[in-house]
Design a protein around this motif. Structure first.
Motif, PDB file in Angstrom:
ATOM      1  N   ILE A 115     -17.829  52.712  13.985  1.00  0.00           N
ATOM      2  CA  ILE A 115     -17.472  53.093  12.621  1.00  0.00           C
ATOM      3  C   ILE A 115     -16.098  52.564  12.201  1.00  0.00           C
ATOM      4  N   THR A 116     -15.305  52.043  13.150  1.00  0.00           N
ATOM      5  CA  THR A 116     -13.989  51.499  12.794  1.00  0.00           C
ATOM      6  C   THR A 116     -14.060  49.974  12.687  1.00  0.00           C
ATOM      7  N   ASN A 117     -14.546  49.329  13.731  1.00  0.00           N
ATOM      8  CA  ASN A 117     -14.809  47.879  13.698  1.00  0.00           C
ATOM      9  C   ASN A 117     -13.581  47.090  13.239  1.00  0.00           C
ATOM     10  N   THR A 118     -12.474  47.349  13.907  1.00  0.00           N
ATOM     11  CA  THR A 118     -11.215  46.681  13.548  1.00  0.00           C
ATOM     12  C   THR A 118     -10.838  45.654  14.611  1.00  0.00           C
ATOM     13  N   ARG A 119     -11.793  44.934  15.127  1.00  0.00           N
ATOM     14  CA  ARG A 119     -11.553  44.012  16.236  1.00  0.00           C
ATOM     15  C   ARG A 119     -10.613  42.874  15.811  1.00  0.00           C
ATOM     16  N   TYR A 120      -9.696  42.552  16.705  1.00  0.00           N
ATOM     17  CA  TYR A 120      -8.789  41.413  16.507  1.00  0.00           C
ATOM     18  C   TYR A 120      -9.520  40.158  16.973  1.00  0.00           C
ATOM     19  N   ASP A 121      -9.642  39.171  16.106  1.00  0.00           N
ATOM     20  CA  ASP A 121     -10.494  38.026  16.408  1.00  0.00           C
ATOM     21  C   ASP A 121      -9.730  36.730  16.591  1.00  0.00           C
ATOM     22  N   GLN A 122      -8.410  36.801  16.804  1.00  0.00           N
ATOM     23  CA  GLN A 122      -7.614  35.593  17.000  1.00  0.00           C
ATOM     24  C   GLN A 122      -7.181  35.509  18.457  1.00  0.00           C
ATOM     25  N   GLY A 123      -7.042  34.316  18.947  1.00  0.00           N
ATOM     26  CA  GLY A 123      -6.636  34.133  20.325  1.00  0.00           C
ATOM     27  C   GLY A 123      -5.213  34.586  20.574  1.00  0.00           C
ATOM     28  N   GLY A 124      -4.922  34.899  21.816  1.00  0.00           N
ATOM     29  CA  GLY A 124      -3.566  35.287  22.201  1.00  0.00           C
ATOM     30  C   GLY A 124      -3.269  36.748  22.090  1.00  0.00           C
ATOM     31  N   GLY A 125      -4.125  37.518  21.428  1.00  0.00           N
ATOM     32  CA  GLY A 125      -3.915  38.949  21.316  1.00  0.00           C
ATOM     33  C   GLY A 125      -3.010  39.326  20.168  1.00  0.00           C
ATOM     34  N   ALA A 126      -3.166  40.562  19.701  1.00  0.00           N
ATOM     35  CA  ALA A 126      -2.405  41.039  18.541  1.00  0.00           C
ATOM     36  C   ALA A 126      -1.003  41.474  18.967  1.00  0.00           C
ATOM     37  N   PRO A 127       0.011  41.086  18.216  1.00  0.00           N
ATOM     38  CA  PRO A 127       1.371  41.542  18.536  1.00  0.00           C
ATOM     39  C   PRO A 127       1.566  43.006  18.165  1.00  0.00           C
ATOM     40  N   ALA A 128       2.654  43.599  18.679  1.00  0.00           N
ATOM     41  CA  ALA A 128       2.961  44.992  18.377  1.00  0.00           C
ATOM     42  C   ALA A 128       3.064  45.187  16.868  1.00  0.00           C
ATOM     43  N   GLY A 129       2.432  46.247  16.372  1.00  0.00           N
ATOM     44  CA  GLY A 129       2.407  46.534  14.952  1.00  0.00           C
ATOM     45  C   GLY A 129       1.152  46.034  14.270  1.00  0.00           C
ATOM     46  N   GLU A 130       0.422  45.105  14.904  1.00  0.00           N
ATOM     47  CA  GLU A 130      -0.792  44.566  14.299  1.00  0.00           C
ATOM     48  C   GLU A 130      -2.055  44.956  15.074  1.00  0.00           C
ATOM     49  N   CYS A 131      -1.890  45.657  16.203  1.00  0.00           N
ATOM     50  CA  CYS A 131      -3.068  46.166  16.915  1.00  0.00           C
ATOM     51  C   CYS A 131      -3.723  47.267  16.088  1.00  0.00           C
ATOM     52  N   ARG A 132      -4.996  47.413  16.251  1.00  0.00           N
ATOM     53  CA  ARG A 132      -5.740  48.522  15.653  1.00  0.00           C
ATOM     54  C   ARG A 132      -6.515  49.202  16.784  1.00  0.00           C
ATOM     55  N   ASN A 133      -5.756  49.966  17.557  1.00  0.00           N
ATOM     56  CA  ASN A 133      -6.293  50.607  18.760  1.00  0.00           C
ATOM     57  C   ASN A 133      -6.596  52.069  18.452  1.00  0.00           C
ATOM     58  N   GLU A 134      -7.827  52.336  17.976  1.00  0.00           N
ATOM     59  CA  GLU A 134      -8.211  53.720  17.669  1.00  0.00           C
ATOM     60  C   GLU A 134      -8.534  54.456  18.965  1.00  0.00           C
ATOM     61  N   ARG A 135      -7.936  55.642  19.141  1.00  0.00           N
ATOM     62  CA  ARG A 135      -8.090  56.372  20.394  1.00  0.00           C
ATOM     63  C   ARG A 135      -7.985  57.877  20.151  1.00  0.00           C
ATOM     64  N   GLU A 136      -8.393  58.653  21.157  1.00  0.00           N
ATOM     65  CA  GLU A 136      -8.357  60.125  21.140  1.00  0.00           C
ATOM     66  C   GLU A 136      -9.138  60.707  19.958  1.00  0.00           C
ATOM     67  N   PRO A 137     -10.434  60.389  19.793  1.00  0.00           N
ATOM     68  CA  PRO A 137     -11.183  60.925  18.649  1.00  0.00           C
ATOM     69  C   PRO A 137     -11.556  62.386  18.838  1.00  0.00           C
ATOM     70  N   SER A 138     -11.688  63.089  17.722  1.00  0.00           N
ATOM     71  CA  SER A 138     -12.132  64.482  17.723  1.00  0.00           C
ATOM     72  C   SER A 138     -12.927  64.721  16.448  1.00  0.00           C
ATOM     73  N   VAL A 139     -14.186  65.145  16.599  1.00  0.00           N
ATOM     74  CA  VAL A 139     -15.007  65.425  15.431  1.00  0.00           C
ATOM     75  C   VAL A 139     -14.800  66.879  15.031  1.00  0.00           C
ATOM     76  N   ALA A 140     -14.688  67.133  13.733  1.00  0.00           N
ATOM     77  CA  ALA A 140     -14.459  68.493  13.239  1.00  0.00           C
ATOM     78  C   ALA A 140     -15.653  69.378  13.573  1.00  0.00           C
ATOM     79  N   LEU A 141     -15.401  70.646  13.868  1.00  0.00           N
ATOM     80  CA  LEU A 141     -16.459  71.598  14.196  1.00  0.00           C
ATOM     81  C   LEU A 141     -17.120  72.167  12.946  1.00  0.00           C
ATOM     82  N   ASP A 142     -16.601  71.828  11.770  1.00  0.00           N
ATOM     83  CA  ASP A 142     -17.191  72.262  10.510  1.00  0.00           C
ATOM     84  C   ASP A 142     -17.462  71.012   9.669  1.00  0.00           C
ATOM     85  N   ASN A 143     -18.647  70.433   9.871  1.00  0.00           N
ATOM     86  CA  ASN A 143     -19.035  69.230   9.144  1.00  0.00           C
ATOM     87  C   ASN A 143     -20.270  69.475   8.299  1.00  0.00           C
TER      88      ASN A 143
END
Length: 546
Positions: A276-304
């Motif tokens: 659902i995020t699909n923010t993959r970095y598609d350039q060689g060499g890797g993303a520098p600090a500040g340009e990464c899109r590393n989504e982590r620690e997800p939590s779904v709400a208990l009232d959806n």
């Protein structure tokens, strides 16, 4: 707790018998990561009128914790509260022979049935029960997976307990062999099986970072209107994508959603996860600090309730765990991500994939097998599949009454079974009871739909009196895996003949015998034989003997 610093709390709020409570679980901050840690529970009363919280005392759950993984959940009515955590198998079972590590874990489970008032801390449920000695050939007859770093505890709207958790490969050969690849499994107390919900068994060459695995951090929610069980998780990259990383070589995470359909397959079938995020970095060499899109620690709400899922996560702008020396410090936003449920279902149906299960234990214990082999078309080509064809065991009699049988004699009756279902029925065994009732050996008997079969039960009383017992037919009938059959019989004493007389016919030399058993009160047929000097003289059927 006892002066210890407690960190990484998880909490859940609910109302029980008119009082609002916050239930919390926390982990000891240990000096060394390989030390066992205390895990503590506390229950706090909340007053909604004044907004005040009466803080409760912390209670020790276990001193065998390992990794920061403890989670807690409660039912909507607050009556049931559950805690799960990873515990160290090294300290528990191998403390004298192995150095403790952070990879060899089981998951323990505690449940309170009275709103958290009472617990049995000394008798946890060993949910995973991984088996096998260390060392020796790999894999051999032992488990090669272990729980690691996280678990999620959730009660659905029917008060059914669910636990989802991450496992990774593990073996001693002779040192720990582990990997960053992983699987997320689901368990619930109704099905009592382990099903794979996410597959992180791939490697793109990028390092997820300290305490991280490819697929991890499950978080569950059940929709009360549809019964769909949603599960959100984090995954580092996708297979064959070797660019999505930081310029230091640390993998960027994505947030995925999978779901299990309502009804019979709830908790058993799971779709392939949707990114659902699909923010993959598609350039060689890797993303520098500040340009990464590393989504982590997800939590779904208990009232959806409604049309959307609400999911929160951290958006790390430089992948890696900086306090472990990975990457650079960045100011990272916490994101609340709203995604429409119907769009997720439509994409899942477009993909048309049920994720095949793989056994968690080496011997296949508690592993669910889909009779339709996870085939999307066979399940109706829909996210809402019809119930599967199932076997159904029907007994033509639920009681075998042998009546009166002479002590030392025997009688045989048959249990007749019919498969009234739509799928082949397998009788794996019949569990016997008293030795007085001898049960025919039955192993893996198969009965086709609309067919019948039977097995014999022999009543052999050894003493006078009444005998009652129950045997159990073990089958793959999902509604009756152990079907009882009642047995009853009376052991009758061997009667002595009454009024036995003998008349000799002098002319023919024949002897006529007469006797009377009526006074013994027996209704059953009696065999009568004559013996002389230990040998059978008359078998009771021949008309004459010499």
């Amino acid at each position: 707790y006892l002066g210890l610093e407690m960190i990484w709390p998880h909490a859940v709020a609910c109302e029980y018998q008119g009082t609002q409570y916050v239930h919390a679980i926390s982990n000891e901050h240990t000096a060394n990561v390989t030390d066992e840690m205390d895990i503590c529970y506390s229950r706090h009363e909340y007053d909604p009128v004044t907004g005040s919280l009466v803080v409760g005392e912390q209670t020790l759950v276990t001193g065998h914790g390992m990794n920061i993984s403890a989670d807690i959940g409660a039912t909507e009515d607050g009556s049931r509260v559950a805690i799960a955590a990873t515990v160290s198998r090294d300290w528990l079972y191998h403390a004298d022979s192995l150095a403790a590590g952070t990879y060899n874990m089981d998951i323990w489970l505690w449940i309170s049935e009275d709103g958290g008032q009472t617990w049995n801390w000394d008798d946890p449920i060993d949910l995973t029960s991984f088996t096998g000695p260390v060392g020796g050939p790999w894999p051999g007859e032992r488990d090669t997976l272990r729980a690691y770093t996280d678990c999620n505890v959730y009660f659905d709207h029917d008060n059914v307990l669910h636990v989802a958790f991450t496992v990774h490969p593990f073996h001693f050969d002779p040192n720990p062999v582990v990997g960053k690849i992983s699987i997320i499994y689901h368990w619930d107390e109704v099905n009592d099986v382990f099903t794979r919900v996410a597959d992180g068994m791939f490697w793109n060459g990028a390092e997820p970072g300290a305490w991280q695995r490819i697929a991890q951090r499950p978080s569950m929610y059940q929709d009360p209107d549809t019964g769909i069980l949603w599960l959100v998780y984090q995954q580092y990259g996708v297979p064959e994508d070797f660019n999505d990383m930081s310029d230091d070589g640390y993998a960027n995470g994505e947030i995925f959603v999978t779901a299990s359909p309502p009804g019979y397959y709830n908790g058993l079938l799971w779709t392939e996860g949707i990114n659902i995020t699909n923010t993959r970095y598609d350039q060689g060499g890797g993303a520098p600090a500040g340009e990464c899109r590393n989504e982590r620690e997800p939590s779904v709400a208990l009232d959806n309730d409604g049309d959307y899922l609400y999911i929160s996560y951290v958006l790390d702008l430089d992948a890696g765990f900086v306090v472990q020396g990975e990457g650079e410090y960045t100011e990272n936003p916490v994101v609340v991500h709203r995604v429409m449920k119907q769009e997720l279902i439509e994409e899942m149906e477009s993909n048309g994939v049920w994720l095949p299960n793989v056994p968690m234990h080496w011997n296949g214990n508690q592993s669910w097998e889909d009779p339709l082999e996870w085939d999307w078309a066979a399940h109706g080509a829909s996210f809402f599949p019809d119930p599967p064809p199932l076997p159904e065991l029907h007994l033509l009699t639920e009681l075998l009454d042998f009546g009166e049988v002479l002590v030392g004699g025997s009688d045989t009756l048959y249990v007749v079974m019919e498969n009234t279902g739509d799928w082949e029925l397998v009788i794996s065994e019949v569990i016997p009871g008293l030795e007085t009732f001898a049960v025919e050996n039955v192993q893996n008997m198969t009965i086709a739909p609309a067919e019948r079969d039977s097995f014999a039960v022999v009543f052999e009383p050894t003493e006078p009196g009444e005998y009652a017992d129950t045997i159990f037919i073990v089958s793959d009938d999902p509604d009756s895996p152990e079907t009882p059959v009642s047995l009853f019989g009376i052991g009758s004493p061997i009667p002595a003949p009454f009024n036995l007389t003998a008349d000799l016919d002098i002319l023919s030399g024949e002897v006529a015998l007469a006797w009377d058993f009526n006074e013994a009160g027996l209704d059953a047929f009696l065999e009568f034989r004559l013996y002389r000097n230990g040998g059978l003289l008359w078998n009771g059927t021949d008309q004459s003997f010499t």
